[in-house]
Scaffold this motif. Sequence first.
Motif, PDB file in Angstrom:
ATOM      1  N   LEU A 110       0.832  -1.206   0.000  1.00 18.55           N
ATOM      2  CA  LEU A 110       0.000   0.000   0.000  1.00 18.55           C
ATOM      3  C   LEU A 110       0.867   1.257   0.000  1.00 18.55           C
ATOM      4  N   LEU A 111       1.967   1.214   0.753  1.00 22.62           N
ATOM      5  CA  LEU A 111       2.869   2.362   0.772  1.00 22.62           C
ATOM      6  C   LEU A 111       3.580   2.523  -0.569  1.00 22.62           C
ATOM      7  N   LEU A 112       4.029   1.394  -1.133  1.00 15.58           N
ATOM      8  CA  LEU A 112       4.768   1.459  -2.388  1.00 15.58           C
ATOM      9  C   LEU A 112       3.873   1.761  -3.584  1.00 15.58           C
ATOM     10  N   SER A 113       2.563   1.617  -3.428  1.00 11.55           N
ATOM     11  CA  SER A 113       1.668   1.799  -4.574  1.00 11.55           C
ATOM     12  C   SER A 113       1.754   3.209  -5.154  1.00 11.55           C
ATOM     13  N   THR A 114       2.026   4.205  -4.306  1.00  6.80           N
ATOM     14  CA  THR A 114       2.162   5.575  -4.821  1.00  6.80           C
ATOM     15  C   THR A 114       3.411   5.692  -5.690  1.00  6.80           C
ATOM     16  N   ALA A 115       4.504   5.042  -5.271  1.00  5.13           N
ATOM     17  CA  ALA A 115       5.718   5.025  -6.095  1.00  5.13           C
ATOM     18  C   ALA A 115       5.475   4.261  -7.395  1.00  5.13           C
ATOM     19  N   PHE A 116       4.734   3.142  -7.325  1.00  2.00           N
ATOM     20  CA  PHE A 116       4.377   2.404  -8.538  1.00  2.00           C
ATOM     21  C   PHE A 116       3.590   3.305  -9.493  1.00  2.00           C
ATOM     22  N   ALA A 117       2.641   4.061  -8.913  1.00  2.00           N
ATOM     23  CA  ALA A 117       1.801   4.933  -9.729  1.00  2.00           C
ATOM     24  C   ALA A 117       2.635   6.006 -10.422  1.00  2.00           C
ATOM     25  N   TYR A 118       3.601   6.569  -9.698  1.00  3.07           N
ATOM     26  CA  TYR A 118       4.455   7.593 -10.311  1.00  3.07           C
ATOM     27  C   TYR A 118       5.256   7.014 -11.471  1.00  3.07           C
ATOM     28  N   SER A 119       5.755   5.793 -11.305  1.00  3.49           N
ATOM     29  CA  SER A 119       6.520   5.176 -12.392  1.00  3.49           C
ATOM     30  C   SER A 119       5.659   5.007 -13.643  1.00  3.49           C
ATOM     31  N   GLY A 120       4.357   4.764 -13.463  1.00  7.66           N
ATOM     32  CA  GLY A 120       3.459   4.659 -14.607  1.00  7.66           C
ATOM     33  C   GLY A 120       3.218   5.997 -15.282  1.00  7.66           C
ATOM     34  N   LEU A 121       3.064   7.060 -14.471  1.00 10.49           N
ATOM     35  CA  LEU A 121       2.828   8.388 -15.027  1.00 10.49           C
ATOM     36  C   LEU A 121       4.028   8.876 -15.828  1.00 10.49           C
ATOM     37  N   GLU A 122       5.218   8.728 -15.247  1.00  9.03           N
ATOM     38  CA  GLU A 122       6.392   9.236 -15.969  1.00  9.03           C
ATOM     39  C   GLU A 122       6.771   8.333 -17.141  1.00  9.03           C
ATOM     40  N   LEU A 123       6.395   7.050 -17.091  1.00  6.71           N
ATOM     41  CA  LEU A 123       6.570   6.170 -18.247  1.00  6.71           C
ATOM     42  C   LEU A 123       5.785   6.700 -19.437  1.00  6.71           C
ATOM     43  N   THR A 124       4.538   7.058 -19.197  1.00  8.25           N
ATOM     44  CA  THR A 124       3.710   7.626 -20.254  1.00  8.25           C
ATOM     45  C   THR A 124       4.314   8.914 -20.796  1.00  8.25           C
ATOM     46  N   LEU A 167       4.984  12.330  -3.304  1.00  7.50           N
ATOM     47  CA  LEU A 167       4.331  11.405  -2.376  1.00  7.50           C
ATOM     48  C   LEU A 167       4.885   9.996  -2.511  1.00  7.50           C
ATOM     49  N   GLY A 168       5.146   9.566  -3.746  1.00 11.43           N
ATOM     50  CA  GLY A 168       5.693   8.229  -3.966  1.00 11.43           C
ATOM     51  C   GLY A 168       7.079   8.065  -3.384  1.00 11.43           C
ATOM     52  N   THR A 169       7.896   9.102  -3.467  1.00  7.01           N
ATOM     53  CA  THR A 169       9.246   9.032  -2.914  1.00  7.01           C
ATOM     54  C   THR A 169       9.211   8.965  -1.393  1.00  7.01           C
ATOM     55  N   VAL A 170       8.355   9.765  -0.781  1.00  6.00           N
ATOM     56  CA  VAL A 170       8.221   9.718   0.676  1.00  6.00           C
ATOM     57  C   VAL A 170       7.759   8.332   1.123  1.00  6.00           C
ATOM     58  N   SER A 171       6.793   7.758   0.406  1.00  4.57           N
ATOM     59  CA  SER A 171       6.307   6.419   0.743  1.00  4.57           C
ATOM     60  C   SER A 171       7.415   5.387   0.600  1.00  4.57           C
ATOM     61  N   PHE A 172       8.211   5.507  -0.451  1.00  5.39           N
ATOM     62  CA  PHE A 172       9.335   4.584  -0.642  1.00  5.39           C
ATOM     63  C   PHE A 172      10.310   4.703   0.524  1.00  5.39           C
ATOM     64  N   PHE A 173      10.608   5.924   0.955  1.00  4.35           N
ATOM     65  CA  PHE A 173      11.524   6.134   2.078  1.00  4.35           C
ATOM     66  C   PHE A 173      11.018   5.419   3.335  1.00  4.35           C
ATOM     67  N   VAL A 174       9.716   5.519   3.572  1.00  7.08           N
ATOM     68  CA  VAL A 174       9.133   4.906   4.767  1.00  7.08           C
ATOM     69  C   VAL A 174       9.329   3.398   4.744  1.00  7.08           C
ATOM     70  N   VAL A 175       9.064   2.780   3.586  1.00  2.03           N
ATOM     71  CA  VAL A 175       9.224   1.326   3.472  1.00  2.03           C
ATOM     72  C   VAL A 175      10.681   0.936   3.668  1.00  2.03           C
ATOM     73  N   GLU A 176      11.584   1.664   3.031  1.00  2.00           N
ATOM     74  CA  GLU A 176      13.010   1.343   3.141  1.00  2.00           C
ATOM     75  C   GLU A 176      13.488   1.466   4.583  1.00  2.00           C
ATOM     76  N   TRP A 177      13.101   2.522   5.259  1.00  2.00           N
ATOM     77  CA  TRP A 177      13.569   2.748   6.628  1.00  2.00           C
ATOM     78  C   TRP A 177      12.969   1.745   7.610  1.00  2.00           C
ATOM     79  N   THR A 178      11.657   1.575   7.550  1.00  2.00           N
ATOM     80  CA  THR A 178      10.989   0.758   8.567  1.00  2.00           C
ATOM     81  C   THR A 178      11.159  -0.736   8.334  1.00  2.00           C
ATOM     82  N   VAL A 179      10.883  -1.194   7.125  1.00  3.28           N
ATOM     83  CA  VAL A 179      10.886  -2.625   6.859  1.00  3.28           C
ATOM     84  C   VAL A 179      12.301  -3.163   6.670  1.00  3.28           C
ATOM     85  N   ILE A 180      13.060  -2.534   5.795  1.00  3.38           N
ATOM     86  CA  ILE A 180      14.385  -3.055   5.476  1.00  3.38           C
ATOM     87  C   ILE A 180      15.318  -2.944   6.671  1.00  3.38           C
ATOM     88  N   HIS A 181      15.310  -1.812   7.334  1.00  2.00           N
ATOM     89  CA  HIS A 181      16.215  -1.630   8.470  1.00  2.00           C
ATOM     90  C   HIS A 181      15.841  -2.531   9.643  1.00  2.00           C
TER      91      HIS A 181
END
Length: 401
Positions: free
Chosen positions: A193-207, A377-391
Amino acid sequence: MAIIYAVFSASNLIAPSVIAVIGPQLSLFFSGVVYSAYIAVFIHPYTSSFYTLSVLLGIAAAVLWTAQGNLLTINSKDSTIGRNSGIFWALMQFSLFFGNLYIYLAWHGKSHITDKDRQTVFITLTVISLVGNFLFFLIQRPDPELAPSDDSESLLPADISDCGSVVASQSLGSQAWNAFKKSIELAMTKEMLLLSTAFAYSGLELTFYSGVYGTCLGAMTQFGENAKGLIGLSGILIGVGEILGGGVFGILDKCHRFGRNPVVFLGLVTHFVAFYLIFLNIASDAPVAPEEGTHMQAYIQPSVHVALICSFLLGLGDSCYNTQLISIVGFLFPEDSAPAFAVFKFVQSITAAVAFFYSNYLLLQWQLLIMVLVGFLGTVSFFVVEWTVIHSRRDSDYDSI
């Protein structure tokens, strides 16, 4: 493109089931055959076959990308998934460089593309793609590592199905249904759910970089008679940025000690710089201009050099984002990589389809604003996942030593 990405998005729901039944290699092969058929349509294009293959390509793309993520993950370890993602991305983007370079050199100065010109390109591409499809069978599939345990239940069928094997105790229908359920379950997890915003951004900039920006350059009459030729040059420089980013991040993956966040942040800054320069350099009505182009001017005198620098920055930023998204999805869900990548491509493709639709109606500044907001928003969400889950996972690994 809107049809392809809309079908692509919906088909991601069934892609894990297909891979669970026939395995990732056959999934790649049969999907690749559909890609080849889609390319071959342009040798003698007809409206009915064109739209029919667009629908089939959307289905094939979902299966192919999910299988690719699955194979990349099972052939990687936690310590190599970032490197392998970068290498994969760089190799894939060579097509942007060589394809656009050929078109630019072969069609430079031509005001009309003949049937023979078109057929030469698409016959060549069809043959190359068919050869590539058979090379899929050379990809190694390591046997699942069976961890020593007294509990026989530790040998999960999902671990084996991830490598494309068929579990005797499970019917094909059961495997397909379990893969579908796993996709839904993963989509509801906090990480997804957190990464979905980053996924969405990758789709927008792909287009934007694959469809909208080239259209904008071709519509700028102030670039002169070679405005259409800039589309090919732009594609070359996007490819150079993609290759450079994927190669550098693949080679240097073991060198950074701060996780994936610095690379994602670099991608965001790179894109924001590109968006700002595009806002200043390209007329606002360029995406929706008529066939004869636009005579409007933005905030500075239109510059070809600035436009091409932006192309390079778009490619570099895209490689930053996508290599790290592939890496983190493979790292978080190594045993459920097929359903995880299906969720990733589902969100990415549905936002790409939406962007292809609104790109025909919205002025340039509004399209850029949407990407800025979603990208932040997608970058902030990615940061949260990287910090909380990975660390936290790294901390638990240290505690177990």
